[in-house]
Design a protein around this motif. Structure first.
Motif, mmCIF file in Angstrom:
data_model
loop_
_atom_site.group_PDB
_atom_site.id
_atom_site.type_symbol
_atom_site.label_atom_id
_atom_site.label_comp_id
_atom_site.label_asym_id
_atom_site.label_seq_id
_atom_site.Cartn_x
_atom_site.Cartn_y
_atom_site.Cartn_z
ATOM 1 N N ASN A 1 0.826 -1.211 0.000
ATOM 2 C CA ASN A 1 0.000 0.000 0.000
ATOM 3 C C ASN A 1 0.861 1.261 0.000
ATOM 4 O OD1 ASN A 1 -2.396 -1.499 -0.012
ATOM 5 N ND2 ASN A 1 -2.413 -1.637 2.226
ATOM 6 N N GLY A 2 1.893 1.237 -0.863
ATOM 7 C CA GLY A 2 2.725 2.411 -1.078
ATOM 8 C C GLY A 2 3.940 2.535 -0.184
ATOM 9 N N ALA A 3 4.070 1.702 0.831
ATOM 10 C CA ALA A 3 5.202 1.794 1.760
ATOM 11 C C ALA A 3 6.222 0.705 1.441
ATOM 12 C CB ALA A 3 4.713 1.660 3.205
ATOM 13 N N LYS A 4 7.469 1.090 1.201
ATOM 14 C CA LYS A 4 8.521 0.142 0.857
ATOM 15 C C LYS A 4 8.752 -0.854 1.992
ATOM 16 C CE LYS A 4 10.152 0.972 -3.292
ATOM 17 N NZ LYS A 4 10.256 -0.103 -4.304
ATOM 18 N N LEU A 5 8.838 -2.137 1.618
ATOM 19 C CA LEU A 5 9.033 -3.174 2.632
ATOM 20 C C LEU A 5 10.368 -3.035 3.341
ATOM 21 C CD1 LEU A 5 7.062 -5.485 3.384
ATOM 22 C CD2 LEU A 5 6.529 -4.424 1.197
ATOM 23 N N HIS A 6 11.387 -2.550 2.658
ATOM 24 C CA HIS A 6 12.708 -2.441 3.280
ATOM 25 C C HIS A 6 12.727 -1.465 4.458
ATOM 26 C CE1 HIS A 6 14.544 -4.796 0.020
ATOM 27 N NE2 HIS A 6 15.586 -4.901 0.815
ATOM 28 N N GLY A 7 11.734 -0.636 4.550
ATOM 29 C CA GLY A 7 11.673 0.305 5.669
ATOM 30 C C GLY A 7 10.467 0.111 6.553
ATOM 31 N N HIS A 8 9.843 -1.078 6.474
ATOM 32 C CA HIS A 8 8.555 -1.294 7.134
ATOM 33 C C HIS A 8 8.742 -1.935 8.517
ATOM 34 C CE1 HIS A 8 4.266 -1.652 7.402
ATOM 35 N NE2 HIS A 8 4.125 -1.240 6.145
ATOM 36 N N GLN A 9 8.834 -1.093 9.526
ATOM 37 C CA GLN A 9 9.102 -1.583 10.874
ATOM 38 C C GLN A 9 8.000 -2.504 11.387
ATOM 39 O OE1 GLN A 9 9.364 1.387 14.054
ATOM 40 N NE2 GLN A 9 11.088 0.251 14.903
ATOM 41 N N TYR A 10 6.761 -2.222 11.059
ATOM 42 C CA TYR A 10 5.666 -3.056 11.557
ATOM 43 C C TYR A 10 5.775 -4.474 11.005
ATOM 44 C CZ TYR A 10 1.048 -5.102 12.136
ATOM 45 O OH TYR A 10 0.021 -5.962 12.437
ATOM 46 N N LEU A 11 5.977 -4.602 9.692
ATOM 47 C CA LEU A 11 6.016 -5.933 9.095
ATOM 48 C C LEU A 11 7.289 -6.695 9.472
ATOM 49 C CD1 LEU A 11 4.523 -5.377 5.518
ATOM 50 C CD2 LEU A 11 3.402 -6.286 7.560
ATOM 51 N N ILE A 12 8.417 -5.991 9.616
ATOM 52 C CA ILE A 12 9.675 -6.676 9.916
ATOM 53 C C ILE A 12 9.824 -6.946 11.410
ATOM 54 C CG2 ILE A 12 12.185 -6.562 9.777
ATOM 55 C CD1 ILE A 12 11.839 -4.760 7.294
ATOM 56 N N SER A 13 9.751 -5.905 12.200
ATOM 57 C CA SER A 13 10.031 -6.075 13.634
ATOM 58 C C SER A 13 8.821 -6.553 14.422
ATOM 59 C CB SER A 13 10.558 -4.762 14.222
ATOM 60 O OG SER A 13 11.844 -4.474 13.719
ATOM 61 N N THR A 14 7.689 -5.923 14.191
ATOM 62 C CA THR A 14 6.502 -6.280 14.987
ATOM 63 C C THR A 14 5.947 -7.634 14.570
ATOM 64 O OG1 THR A 14 5.963 -3.933 15.246
ATOM 65 C CG2 THR A 14 4.217 -5.534 15.712
ATOM 66 N N LEU A 15 5.758 -7.832 13.267
ATOM 67 C CA LEU A 15 5.116 -9.064 12.800
ATOM 68 C C LEU A 15 6.107 -10.225 12.694
ATOM 69 C CD1 LEU A 15 2.726 -10.645 11.768
ATOM 70 C CD2 LEU A 15 3.012 -9.577 9.519
ATOM 71 N N LEU A 16 7.169 -10.057 11.925
ATOM 72 C CA LEU A 16 8.093 -11.172 11.677
ATOM 73 C C LEU A 16 8.872 -11.558 12.937
ATOM 74 C CD1 LEU A 16 9.535 -13.140 9.735
ATOM 75 C CD2 LEU A 16 11.125 -11.276 9.196
ATOM 76 N N LYS A 17 9.555 -10.584 13.522
ATOM 77 C CA LYS A 17 10.389 -10.900 14.680
ATOM 78 C C LYS A 17 9.580 -11.038 15.967
ATOM 79 C CE LYS A 17 14.683 -8.779 12.968
ATOM 80 N NZ LYS A 17 15.719 -7.731 13.197
ATOM 81 N N GLY A 18 8.539 -10.258 16.074
ATOM 82 C CA GLY A 18 7.739 -10.285 17.289
ATOM 83 C C GLY A 18 6.680 -11.365 17.279
ATOM 84 N N GLU A 19 5.673 -11.181 16.454
ATOM 85 C CA GLU A 19 4.534 -12.100 16.446
ATOM 86 C C GLU A 19 4.920 -13.508 15.989
ATOM 87 O OE1 GLU A 19 0.323 -12.507 14.032
ATOM 88 O OE2 GLU A 19 0.987 -10.492 14.612
ATOM 89 N N LEU A 20 5.695 -13.609 14.912
ATOM 90 C CA LEU A 20 6.079 -14.936 14.414
ATOM 91 C C LEU A 20 7.251 -15.531 15.188
ATOM 92 C CD1 LEU A 20 5.745 -14.728 10.516
ATOM 93 C CD2 LEU A 20 4.025 -15.297 12.234
ATOM 94 N N GLY A 21 7.944 -14.717 15.951
ATOM 95 C CA GLY A 21 9.043 -15.220 16.761
ATOM 96 C C GLY A 21 10.283 -15.589 15.970
#
Length: 623
Positions: free
Chosen positions: A279-299
């Protein structure tokens, strides 16, 4: 990963001259073995990591977060800048391009890393995406879309193990694979890198992670796997590579996240971020998807790596900037692939840390994740190539496995009047088409070079050779690339046609998905003879064939089978019964794109479709 410039750089095709460290680093490591806690393999990995980090300078830490391309780095650079990783881009290989040359190159680079004061080994990464495909003579397996057609996770795990052995035999310890994207638009040039269009299929094929890494990372021929590209790169609008995936978070999670969750559950060591946007936001800078979801929620406890110059795109301006660097690192990227601009990246990151815009805690988290995998891989104890595996590159055992995978991947889509399987004896067969006798065509992109190319680029068995090998007593096989010379005396004509090799970017086809004029002319020549025509389609995705299909007696989707074309012949002659099922929905016209299971559109062939020979099915109507 984008490699647009590499084909222009002669340095990418030459062996980097690397002088071994003096004294030899391996000897130094042996002399001081277990002298310090981090060098003691009997201690827990976490203890060793903490001890090592306590001894590291700021430069040591920044170097560990940096990956350079082999053509842009020397042994002296690795030692002086404490570089933590090196890679070969697509087609970037030593000269000569042999397994032994690769192993020698790796060992020289690794010795340079071990010559640093702390002796931290480096990771060497390659895109071994369907076999060790940068190496001449390696076994080239079917691209992922073909493997998805097998519906066989156990087979895919065995392939992962074979690839790991061949990769290990060249010293390489890190593979930028598997691609776990969910391809939702066949116009996308990376469709063949996907196992299929539904999240369930790539999720099931995450078994390849276990194949690559082994039961434990420090086992024999263990290679660090990479789940890529996180997240949603197969769902971009219009199938545009590096484009924008426009979905709600609910749909993003439902369609594109499950394969990554499966990989994390299998302990995948690294995750590569996608060039694309959400939705217009580059994944390489996406803190929610990288840190919150991948590292946090998915462990996820491994490390996150950027794609080739991927962080440079964050601010929309050419090249890397301070904004790009701090945004990516703060978002959760741990290791940055800065192939040629690695010096600049280190300088920018150092300045951001000194200014407090990237915290020391974030740097330490990234370095801890990277070092943990190096310890788990056993690199501190066994840093150099395990030459016991060098002879496995292109071995008969691995080629037999690839042949099996090719046969299992064939999808028979039409078989009018039971023209297939072909009779082995007493037959007269005419073979034509650009892809019939061409290893490069049947292997596709990411084979020896980044984009791939037609021709005799690496050893293997072409589809024509497979047909000739299988033909029995009293059977003649005639070949003409264009189809010229056929007459009505032949009992069957086989047209092996499809796509010219391509990879990302250059493979996008927004303007249509039809066969090219040369292929259509070849098929027309065969049809004019009155002989039944079997079309074998060698392609990285479904092509727009609906208008032509009524004139063909049979259609077989061979995908991109790789070096073992004998597997195609095995199915054509019925030596192996066809069991492949479509991993994607086959459009009835290009205007239907994107078309996927459950979207209400009427396809030419639905997801999961595939005919068998026993009992014969003689039409294209799905059961």
């Amino acid at each position: 990963m984008s490699r647009q410039w590499m084909i222009r750089a002669a340095a990418m095709l030459l062996l980097v001259t690397v002088t071994p460290a003096a004294p030899p680093a391996a000897a130094v490591a042996g002399a001081r073995a277990a002298a310090l806690p981090y060098q003691d393999p009997s201690l827990p990995v976490a203890t060793r990591v903490s001890d090592l980090m306590g001894r590291m300078s700021p430069d040591d830490k920044l170097g560990q977060m940096t990956q350079a391309e082999r053509g842009s780095v020397s042994a002296g650079d690795i030692t002086a800048h404490r570089l933590g990783a090196v890679l070969s881009g697509g087609g970037s290989a030593p000269s000569p391009n042999t397994p032994a040359s690769w192993a020698d190159m790796y060992d020289r680079f690794q010795n340079a890393a071990l010559a640093t004061p702390l002796g931290i080994p480096l990771l060497y990464g390659v895109d071994a995406v369907h076999g060790h495909n940068n190496v001449v003579g390696a076994t080239i397996f079917p691209h992922n879309l073909g493997l998805g057609a097998t519906r066989d996770p156990a087979l895919v795990q065995r392939i992962g193990r074979a690839v790991a052995e061949e990769v290990s035999g060249t010293g390489v310890d890190w593979n930028f694979a598997p691609c776990l994207c969910v391809a939702r638009d066949d116009r996308w040039g990376r469709t063949y890198e996907s196992f299929g269009e539904t999240p369930e299929l790539p999720s099931a094929m995450a078994t390849i992670v276990t194949g690559l890494q082994g039961a434990t990372l420090n086992g024999p021929a263990s290679v660090l796997a990479t789940a890529k590209h996180y997240l949603g790169d197969g769902g971009t609008a219009g199938g545009v590579d590096q484009g924008d995936t426009r979905l709600s978070e609910q749909d993003l999670r439902a369609i594109h996240l499950p394969p990554f969750k499966a990989a994390v559950e299998r302990g995948v060591g690294s995750v590569m971020i996608s060039y694309s946007s959400w939705n217009g936001a580059k994944l390489h800078g996406h803190q929610y998807l990288i840190s919150t979801l991948l590292k946090g929620e998915l462990g996820f406890t491994g490390f996150v790596v950027s794609d080739w110059n991927g962080i440079d795109q964050i601010d929309g301006a050419p090249g890397a900037s301070a904004h790009d660097v701090r945004t990516a690192i703060n978002a959760g990227v741990d290791l940055v692939m800065a192939p040629t601009g690695w010096r600049q990246f280190i300088d920018l990151l150092r300045a951001e840390v000194q200014a407090g815009r990237v915290t020391q805690a974030r740097v330490d988290d990234a370095v801890r994740r990277i070092l943990t995998k190096k310890f788990e891989l056993g690199l501190f104890e066994r840093p150099l190539t395990d030459r016991a595996y060098t002879a496995t590159v292109g071995s008969a055992e691995h080629r037999a496995l690839a042949r099996q995978a090719v046969a299992r991947s064939q999808v028979v889509l039409k078989n009018a009047a039971g023209v297939l399987p072909l009779a082995r004896t007493g037959n007269k067969i005419f073979v034509a088409g650009r892809s019939a006798d061409d290893i490069g065509m049947q292997s596709g992109g990411w084979t020896i070079s980044w984009q791939g190319s037609p021709g005799n680029i690496t050893p293997g068995t072409t589809i024509l050779q497979g047909i000739r090998n299988t033909a029995g007593a009293g059977t003649t096989v005639t070949y003409s690339r264009s189809g010229s010379g056929i007459d009505s005396s032949y009992r069957v004509a086989i047209a092996v046609v499809g796509e010219t090799p391509y990879a990302e970017g250059q493979g996008d086809r927004p303007g249509g998905l039809g066969l090219d004029a040369a292929d259509l002319d070849t098929i027309a020549t065969l049809r004019a003879s009155g002989v039944p025509v079997v079309v074998v389609l060698v392609s990285g995705r479904p092509l727009d064939v609906a208008a032509h299909l009524p004139g063909w007696h049979a259609l077989v989707a061979a995908w991109l089978p790789g070096t073992e074309g004998q597997g195609v012949a095995d199915v054509l002659f019925g030596a192996v019964q066809p069991t492949g099922k479509l991993p994607v929905t086959w459009m009835s016209g290009a205007a239907q794109q994107p078309i996927n299971a459950g979207d209400g559109k009427t396809p030419l062939f639905p997801y999961g479709f595939g005919l068998t020979y026993d009992p014969p099915q003689d039409d294209t109507t799905p059961p």
